[in-house]
Design a protein around this motif. Sequence first.
Motif, short mmCIF file in Angstrom:
data_model
loop_
_atom_site.label_atom_id
_atom_site.label_comp_id
_atom_site.label_asym_id
_atom_site.label_seq_id
_atom_site.Cartn_x
_atom_site.Cartn_y
_atom_site.Cartn_z
N ASP A 128 -26.89 -43.68 17.81
CA ASP A 128 -28.19 -43.20 18.28
C ASP A 128 -28.48 -41.87 17.60
O ASP A 128 -27.61 -40.99 17.52
CB ASP A 128 -28.20 -43.01 19.79
N THR B 161 -31.39 -38.70 17.55
CA THR B 161 -32.58 -38.06 18.13
C THR B 161 -32.99 -36.91 17.24
O THR B 161 -32.21 -35.99 16.98
CB THR B 161 -32.31 -37.54 19.55
N HIS C 45 -35.40 -33.69 16.60
CA HIS C 45 -36.16 -32.69 17.34
C HIS C 45 -37.04 -31.90 16.38
O HIS C 45 -36.55 -31.11 15.57
CB HIS C 45 -35.21 -31.73 18.06
N GLN D 197 -37.84 -39.24 10.26
CA GLN D 197 -37.11 -40.47 10.54
C GLN D 197 -37.32 -41.50 9.46
O GLN D 197 -36.41 -42.28 9.16
CB GLN D 197 -37.47 -41.03 11.93
N HIS E 222 -38.26 -45.21 18.03
CA HIS E 222 -39.20 -44.91 19.10
C HIS E 222 -39.75 -43.50 18.91
O HIS E 222 -38.98 -42.54 18.80
CB HIS E 222 -38.52 -45.00 20.47
N GLY E 223 -41.06 -43.38 18.87
CA GLY E 223 -41.66 -42.06 18.73
C GLY E 223 -43.15 -42.09 18.95
O GLY E 223 -43.83 -43.03 18.52
N THR F 149 -40.36 -35.41 19.46
CA THR F 149 -39.08 -36.05 19.17
C THR F 149 -39.27 -37.50 18.75
O THR F 149 -40.27 -38.13 19.10
CB THR F 149 -38.14 -36.02 20.39
N VAL F 150 -38.32 -38.01 18.02
CA VAL F 150 -38.24 -39.42 17.65
C VAL F 150 -36.79 -39.86 17.82
O VAL F 150 -35.86 -39.11 17.47
CB VAL F 150 -38.70 -39.67 16.20
N THR F 151 -36.59 -41.05 18.36
CA THR F 151 -35.24 -41.58 18.48
C THR F 151 -35.13 -42.86 17.66
O THR F 151 -36.10 -43.62 17.53
CB THR F 151 -34.87 -41.89 19.94
N ALA G 78 -31.07 -32.59 14.51
CA ALA G 78 -30.79 -33.99 14.85
C ALA G 78 -29.51 -34.09 15.68
O ALA G 78 -28.52 -33.41 15.40
CB ALA G 78 -30.65 -34.83 13.59
N ASP G 79 -29.55 -34.92 16.69
CA ASP G 79 -28.37 -35.30 17.45
C ASP G 79 -27.91 -36.66 16.94
O ASP G 79 -28.72 -37.59 16.81
CB ASP G 79 -28.68 -35.41 18.94
#
Length: 306
Positions: A183, A185, A187, A206, A235-236, A246-248, A283-284
């Motif tokens: 995953d 994420t 920011h 992304q 997803h964003g 944010t976008v994941t 980013a995570d």
Amino acid sequence: MVISASLIEEITALRHQFHQQPELSNHEVKTTARITKILQDWGITVKQTALNTGVVAEIQGGHPGKEITLRADIDALPVTEATGLPWASQNTGVMHACGHDIHFCSLLGAAFLLQQDRANLSGTIQLLFQPAEEQDHGAEQVLDAHVLDNTVAMAGFHNNPNLPVGTIGLKAGSLMAGCYHFDITLHGAGSHGAAPEKGRDPIVAQAAIVSQLQTVVSRNVSPLDAAVVSVTQVHGGETWNVLPETVTLGGTVRTFTDEATVLVKQRMTKLVKQIAAAFDQTADFEWAIGAIQFKMMPNWLKQFDR
């Protein structure tokens, strides 16, 4: 050893019954109890182990010999079934979408036949109905319980709907890849779509990450090795004229060696972090082994549930 039509009918009926009552990894309590009773009713010895769920049984042959283990998995997935079949899951949000009910019912059928022919067998046939294959490291639980200490060979199988019915696929070496879930994420900073310079657009970042992740395998893993990196969800944003904060995104990695796993994870982590930094974002990056996050049964899976 003759496989009768009545046995096939019985095992098929059992499969449909088990399919209606699926249980998640390490929660296969009713499944364990039902398998145990079936085996004991057939006169098969069920062994006591340190496993919380799952079943280990044995059939002693009439002649001396070594121990061989036959293995099948018994857990289901966190999937909501929408097939409309008469034997569809009755446990909301849980389904045997990966076919484990087929696996362990096939092993039950094999157990019945072997028990009938035990006088002609050499050695011991151990039957392993393994828990928690999908999540929670069921194989490690089995090893920690010392179930396989005396086993000299082991056989298992996985259904493959890509092969014609009645066909068995075999190959030398590894066949099923290690499964990993990631995953990401991003920011950034949101802004109006008409004024993108006032934000830091994570959607553009992304897009760059998805594109560059395709090079992890093609430009880092040897062409003689097999590995897959697939981004399966993004997803964003919540509206048409605002850039999100944010976008994941997430997906799966499949590898056949520990070396490839380490390499792919390192390259993915570095690419994600540095591309995010290039867009003035952070980013995570999260990595898990075999994590399953299905919510609804995908349409392409429905054709396989028969």
